[in-house]
Scaffold this motif. Sequence first.
Motif, short mmCIF file in Angstrom:
data_model
loop_
_atom_site.label_atom_id
_atom_site.label_comp_id
_atom_site.label_asym_id
_atom_site.label_seq_id
_atom_site.Cartn_x
_atom_site.Cartn_y
_atom_site.Cartn_z
N THR A 171 1.00 -1.08 -0.40
CA THR A 171 0.15 -0.08 0.51
C THR A 171 0.47 1.00 0.38
OG1 THR A 171 0.08 0.11 2.17
CG2 THR A 171 -1.74 -0.87 1.61
N ILE A 172 -0.10 2.12 0.65
CA ILE A 172 0.76 3.37 -0.05
C ILE A 172 1.51 3.82 0.32
CG2 ILE A 172 0.38 6.58 -0.91
CD1 ILE A 172 -1.17 5.31 -3.74
N HIS A 173 0.48 3.76 2.10
CA HIS A 173 -0.31 4.20 3.13
C HIS A 173 1.38 3.38 4.25
CE1 HIS A 173 -0.89 5.46 6.72
NE2 HIS A 173 -0.56 4.45 7.29
N ASP A 174 2.00 2.92 4.14
CA ASP A 174 2.87 1.16 4.20
C ASP A 174 4.15 2.05 3.48
OD1 ASP A 174 1.91 -0.03 5.83
OD2 ASP A 174 1.46 -2.21 3.92
N MET A 175 4.25 2.81 2.38
CA MET A 175 5.62 3.43 1.78
C MET A 175 6.06 4.29 1.94
SD MET A 175 7.23 0.79 -0.17
CE MET A 175 6.68 -0.08 1.56
N ILE A 176 4.93 4.88 2.71
CA ILE A 176 5.06 6.90 3.07
C ILE A 176 5.18 6.58 4.46
CG2 ILE A 176 3.67 8.43 3.73
CD1 ILE A 176 1.69 8.47 0.93
N GLY A 177 5.12 5.43 4.91
CA GLY A 177 5.15 5.74 6.93
C GLY A 177 6.83 5.06 6.64
N GLU A 178 7.57 4.06 5.68
CA GLU A 178 8.84 3.73 6.24
C GLU A 178 9.47 5.05 5.40
OE1 GLU A 178 8.80 -0.51 4.71
OE2 GLU A 178 10.86 -0.51 5.04
N PHE A 179 9.58 5.44 4.48
CA PHE A 179 10.38 6.01 3.40
C PHE A 179 9.90 7.57 3.23
CE2 PHE A 179 11.19 1.76 1.94
CZ PHE A 179 12.03 1.85 1.64
N GLY A 180 8.91 8.05 3.75
CA GLY A 180 8.34 9.53 3.54
C GLY A 180 7.64 9.55 2.37
N ALA A 181 7.14 10.54 1.40
CA ALA A 181 6.39 10.56 0.99
C ALA A 181 6.86 11.62 -0.34
CB ALA A 181 4.99 11.30 0.38
N ASP A 182 8.22 11.66 -0.21
CA ASP A 182 9.42 12.79 -1.16
C ASP A 182 9.49 11.74 -2.11
OD1 ASP A 182 8.47 14.96 -1.60
OD2 ASP A 182 9.97 15.92 -0.33
N VAL A 183 10.07 10.72 -0.96
CA VAL A 183 11.28 10.12 -1.13
C VAL A 183 10.61 8.44 -2.79
CG1 VAL A 183 12.26 7.40 -1.08
CG2 VAL A 183 12.38 9.90 0.66
N LEU A 184 8.78 8.53 -2.06
CA LEU A 184 8.40 7.19 -2.97
C LEU A 184 7.81 8.30 -4.68
CD1 LEU A 184 6.34 5.22 -3.03
CD2 LEU A 184 4.79 6.36 -2.37
N ARG A 185 7.77 9.55 -4.38
CA ARG A 185 7.84 10.29 -5.52
C ARG A 185 8.54 9.98 -6.46
NH1 ARG A 185 3.25 13.92 -7.81
NH2 ARG A 185 4.30 14.52 -9.36
N MET A 186 10.19 10.09 -6.10
CA MET A 186 11.32 10.45 -6.67
C MET A 186 11.20 8.83 -7.16
SD MET A 186 13.64 12.30 -7.01
CE MET A 186 15.77 12.11 -8.10
N TYR A 187 10.93 8.16 -6.65
CA TYR A 187 10.64 6.38 -7.15
C TYR A 187 10.19 6.42 -8.45
CZ TYR A 187 10.08 1.56 -7.05
OH TYR A 187 9.80 0.63 -7.96
N LEU A 188 8.84 6.95 -7.82
CA LEU A 188 7.37 6.92 -9.31
C LEU A 188 8.12 7.27 -10.22
CD1 LEU A 188 4.35 6.82 -6.84
CD2 LEU A 188 6.09 5.06 -8.12
N VAL A 189 8.41 8.86 -10.05
CA VAL A 189 9.32 9.75 -10.94
C VAL A 189 10.23 9.40 -12.02
CG1 VAL A 189 9.73 12.21 -11.54
CG2 VAL A 189 7.93 11.55 -10.08
N SER A 190 10.84 8.79 -11.42
CA SER A 190 12.32 8.81 -12.27
C SER A 190 12.25 7.47 -13.04
CB SER A 190 13.31 8.02 -10.90
OG SER A 190 13.42 6.53 -10.43
N GLU A 191 10.49 6.96 -13.55
CA GLU A 191 10.85 5.84 -14.11
C GLU A 191 9.66 6.17 -14.98
OE1 GLU A 191 12.01 1.90 -13.42
OE2 GLU A 191 11.98 2.04 -11.59
N HIS A 192 10.20 5.68 -16.43
CA HIS A 192 9.29 6.25 -17.32
C HIS A 192 7.95 5.22 -17.04
CE1 HIS A 192 7.45 8.37 -20.95
NE2 HIS A 192 7.30 6.80 -21.91
N TYR A 193 6.65 6.77 -17.99
CA TYR A 193 5.31 5.93 -16.97
C TYR A 193 4.64 4.56 -18.23
CZ TYR A 193 3.14 8.49 -21.26
OH TYR A 193 2.17 8.35 -22.60
#
Length: 489
Positions: free
Chosen positions: A276-298
């Motif tokens: 879940t999004i919630h679990d990953m934000i809890g573990e890494f923070g939202a910015d890190v998760l967003r950075m991860y997603l944005v660093s891949e081509h859609y």
Amino acid sequence: MPVELFNTLTGRKEVFRPAGDVVSMYVCGLTPKNHPHIGHAWLFVSVDVMRRYLEFSGYQVKHVQNFTDVDDKIIEAGHRDGIPPEEAAARYIESYWKGMDALNVLRPTVTPYATRFIPQIVRMIGELIAQGYAYQADGDVYYRVTRFPEYGKLSGNTLERLAAGARVEVGEHKENPNDFALWKAAKPGEPSWESPWSAGRPGWHIECSTMIREVLGDTIDVHWGGRDLIFPHHENEIAQSEAATGKKPFVRLWMHVGLMQTGSEKMAHSLGNFVTIHDMIGEFGADVLRMYLVSEHYRTPVTFSIEYIGRAKERLKRLQAAVRNLAFLNEQAAARPSPGETFATGKLADALRDQADSSLAAFREAMDDDLTTPRAIAAVEALAKQINTTNDEVAHDPSLATEELLPGLHYAGDVFGQLCRVLGLDLSLEKAGAETSGLTDDVIQDKVNERNAARQRKDFASADRIRSELAEAGVTIEDRPQGTIWYRA
RNA sequence: GGCGACGUGGCCAAGUGGUAAGGCGGGGGUCUGCAAAACCCCUAUGCAGCGGUUCGAAUCCGCUCGUCGCCUCCA
């Protein structure tokens, strides 16, 4: 340079040309039946990046994104959670917003709910029946795919080929195995609405066709969804909408995100392999998760892995350092009047401006080419590096930071901020501070002063003890020639 | 069986005809009391394999091997 985007319908990149002044964009949102997972985040962050980039490029966007808040799976979720289906839907919609807000995803302009468009859905089904595109059978209503010659054009199929697959079961009442339900008669205890055919609920696809028509019109510029929706969902939307309105095309540009993979299979609630999004934000923070997603081509099917998120975290550090260094350099430079034009400082300021210009150009080029965020990030990182290099130069020679540096700093900082905003990376210092723990600024500053006093008297044991205490509280210390700075991270 | 996507260094990932961006990791430095952070340097004669087109291909064509998705609920 025009924006080019990949259109699933034609299978190639096309110059983006919206019909009007305002881009009409529809996104197939969630069926709120569980907490959203990383695969959902991948879609909505991708959409968000596109929207932000279009707005950055001067477009206005009307972003409509629905909730399909009535569905068999929601009824199941209600049973699972021991609550009525409406409450289950509300619970997971709330969970969705919470995750999206944290991920810095802009809210849609309009968010229609399927259950609030039942009369319009019923009317549209009625039109399809009247025109011979649909038929009723024992309280259900089905779409007659053989009446729509272009059925299959989005997914590259034809009815003959689909029939060859023969994995679709012929329903008792269907004329053709590929006919799909527009209206389903309710079984006892299920949520239902009155209609000319039965007390029942809409089939899965019709609500999107209806809401698009009602909120955006007969033809829209962009329609987004996951790749797994191409067939049958989006195929069916085309069949319904183009038949009912008689207008083609229903959608000018079809965009689909690649599916998030877990191991070697797609991440899905139904497969039970989701994070879940919630679990990953809890573990890494939202910015890190967003950075991860944005660093891949859609359009890439990305493989989910904790390891990869860890890399995004490392990558983000450089950007965060640039934000701190900008603040620090601005402060230093503003405090020292220029002694007149100096070659070294002028060169530093020029280097900042040059890198900002080339990063901006490279960023645009990458984003214009079907939103190639991996390349766009490289451009942002190059600018961050230049800012950090400037900081290093000033660390070696503090006298370089004079008012003469300010214009270069402001320009680079402005561009850097704009590019980060397009990617939705929120690196603001205030936020970084707000996120963390216990100690107040004053207490931290006292401890930093205490440590520096210890360093002065070469009591490094005490100094190191204080440093590690602060580190445990989430406060990081940087010793610079001009003094010690600290931040929460 | 039908439709579609894809295979680039230890890993992630750009790159659609002109000689391999960027990141993580690793190695070496600068700075530091020591760190941390940052910065600098190094880290793919090769882009699944085999043919072909071309002056020239990771990039175009063909075949082979492999991975994944859709065809059923799914972002």
